[in-house]
Design an enzyme around this catalytic site. Structure first.
Site, PDB file in Angstrom:
ATOM      1  CE  LYS A  73      43.763  28.150  64.747  1.00 16.03           C
ATOM      2  NZ  LYS A  73      43.359  28.958  63.564  1.00 16.03           N
ATOM      3  CB  SER A 148      39.853  27.410  62.456  1.00 20.06           C
ATOM      4  OG  SER A 148      41.003  28.190  62.195  1.00 20.06           O
ATOM      5  CB  SER A 172      40.724  31.217  61.166  1.00 14.33           C
ATOM      6  OG  SER A 172      40.006  30.147  60.625  1.00 14.33           O
TER       7      SER A 172
END
Ligand code: GLN
Length: 463
Positions: A73, A148, A172
């Site tokens: 990420k 997310s 997330s």
């Protein structure tokens, strides 16, 4: 899903197969990405790392994640690579060091092939707030992948890589894993170092893995967990090993209220998973989390308060986007006005408000008191059960754009994942079935502090 599991790749590479084989396949898949899940591919660097792993193996070394391609990420620092949190505010920022969690995976032989799309600064549940545009769900590209860490969930579910890393502040990792159909673990707070993770809510954030099976999640967790002198909140205690039977004789708790308000297919999957646990020899135990209903409200006070404080370092001078203006104050204002997106601004304003003189006691302090009650709820529940089984999300993946203009609706999609972060306990999302449109349904196991490996073992027996 990836043709080969992470553990199968590591076994092959340790037995002499070139690390280039799996790395080339992952690079090709990431380069052909149609989901907007990948924002940067690192071909040259990844192939050089593959050659280094091969040389290491030839010299006699054996590595637990030898040659395993991973995607990371975009909010984790990797020395020499951009780290933007998918925000214009960090445009051009190149990390000067590597996050401990990533560094430990590299030491174990893993190879970073790509960085993944995410909601801006990890604010969101749909991956629609990224400055690089939304990610599409690999099962149905007209739908959101969750957020997310939507990019990290999508690259695993679509089979580009066997493993990826995300971060989870209020769901997330678990929510996108559930909506894309893979596993995602939010480890016990303090078990994985946050050093090098660009902070959102420091008392809530944890880095964790996505994978297609529980053994790969466990292998990645084992490689990256453990105390880190560079993170003062990292715990001196190691994760408990998973020993003995996963479900025979286990007490699986469930909260009756969790079955209310679910999409019917999610409710059916919940009941089916409970029945599977029972059939495998577990006893189902009703438990209550009386203060869980305040979790979303509590989170949006504490999480935004911490975010506004953490993001104050993005001042247009030290990192990323810089706007020219007449004086220093205007440079700060203009840089931030241009650099942050709408959701980031909303969080900063909410957080600044709840921390300000006069409101601090009414909001922030009160929220901390409620947080303590939520922690106590979990402690009491775990006195009578070994884990709590429940849904990850009330619905399967919704359409792109469906909730974007309604922040409250968006915030409510995290209703089952947020209490976990407030309490610090581990939460694991694992796939259990599909709705009538073929969309994945995830279930969640939450357990006592440091029981992450036990949850993984249980999911293996339930999946
Ligand atoms: N969806 C939640 C939020 O928007 C959680 C995000 C996260 O875990 N990073 O705050």
């Amino acid at each position: 899903m990836s043709r080969e599991t992470a553990l199968a790749i590591a076994a092959a590479v340790n037995a002499g197969r070139s690390a280039r084989v799996a790395v080339e396949a992952a690079l090709a898949a990431c380069e052909a990405d149609q989901l907007n899940a990948v924002i940067r591919v690192h071909r040259t660097r990844a192939l050089a790392c593959a050659d280094a792993v091969d040389a290491h193996i030839r010299s006699g070394a054996r590595l637990p994640l030898a040659g395993v391609p991973i995607a990371v990420k975009d909010n984790m620092c990797i020395d020499g690579l951009p780290a933007t949190c998918c925000s214009r505010m960090l445009e051009g920022y190149v990390a000067p060091y590597t996050a401990t969690a990533v560094a430990r995976l590299l030491e174990a032989g893993a190879i970073v092939v790509a960085q993944t799309n995410m909601d801006e600064f990890a604010f969101g549940s749909s991956n629609e707030t990224s400055c690089y545009g939304p990610v599409k769900n690999p099962v149905d590209p007209s739908r959101i992948p969750g957020g997310s860490s939507g990019g990290s969930a999508a690259v695993v579910a679509a089979g580009y890589v066997p493993v990826s890393l995300g971060s989870d502040t209020g769901g997330s990792i678990r929510q996108p894993a559930g909506l894309c159909g893979c596993l995602g673990l939010k480890p016990t707070y303090g078990s994985v170092s946050r050093y090098g993770l660009i902070a959102f809510g420091s008392s809530l954030d944890q880095i964790g893995p996505f994978a297609a099976n529980a053994d790969d999640v466990a292998a990645v967790l084992a490689a990256m967990a453990g105390q880190d002198p560079l993170d003062a909140t990292s715990a001196p205690r190691a994760l408990s090993p998973a020993t003995g039977e996963a479900l025979r004789g286990a007490r699986i708790g469930y909260v009756a209220a969790h079955a209310e308000g679910l999409q019917p297919a999610v409710r059916t999957a919940l009941e089916a998973t409970k029945a599977r646990a029972q059939a495998a020899g577990a006893t189902l135990v009703p438990v209550t989390l009386p203060h869980e209903k305040y979790a979303v409200a509590t989170y949006y006070v504490i999480g935004t308060g911490e975010a506004s404080s953490n993001l104050s370092r993005m001042d247009g001078i030290r990192f990323g986007h810089h706007a020219e203006a007449a004086d220093l104050r205007q440079v700060y204002g203009k840089s931030r006005a241009e650099g942050f997106g709408a959701e980031a601004k909303r969080r900063i304003m909410l957080g600044t408000y709840v921390l300000s003189t006069g409101y601090y006691d009414a909001y922030y302090k009160k929220a901390q008191q409620v947080r303590r009650l939520i922690c106590r709820d979990f402690e009491q529940a775990f006195a009578s059960c070994d884990a709590i089984l429940g849904p990850v999300s009330p619905t399967t993946a919704f359409k792109l754009g469906e909730k974007l203009s309604d922040p409250i609706q968006m915030y409510l999609s995290d209703i089952f994942t947020i209490a976990t972060n407030l309490a610090g306990v581990p939460g694991l999302s694992f796939p259990t079935g599909r709705d009538d449109m073929g969309l994945p349904i995830g279930m969640q196991l939450q357990g006592p502090m440091f029981s992450d490996n036990k949850l993984l073992n249980m999911a293996k027996a339930l999946g």
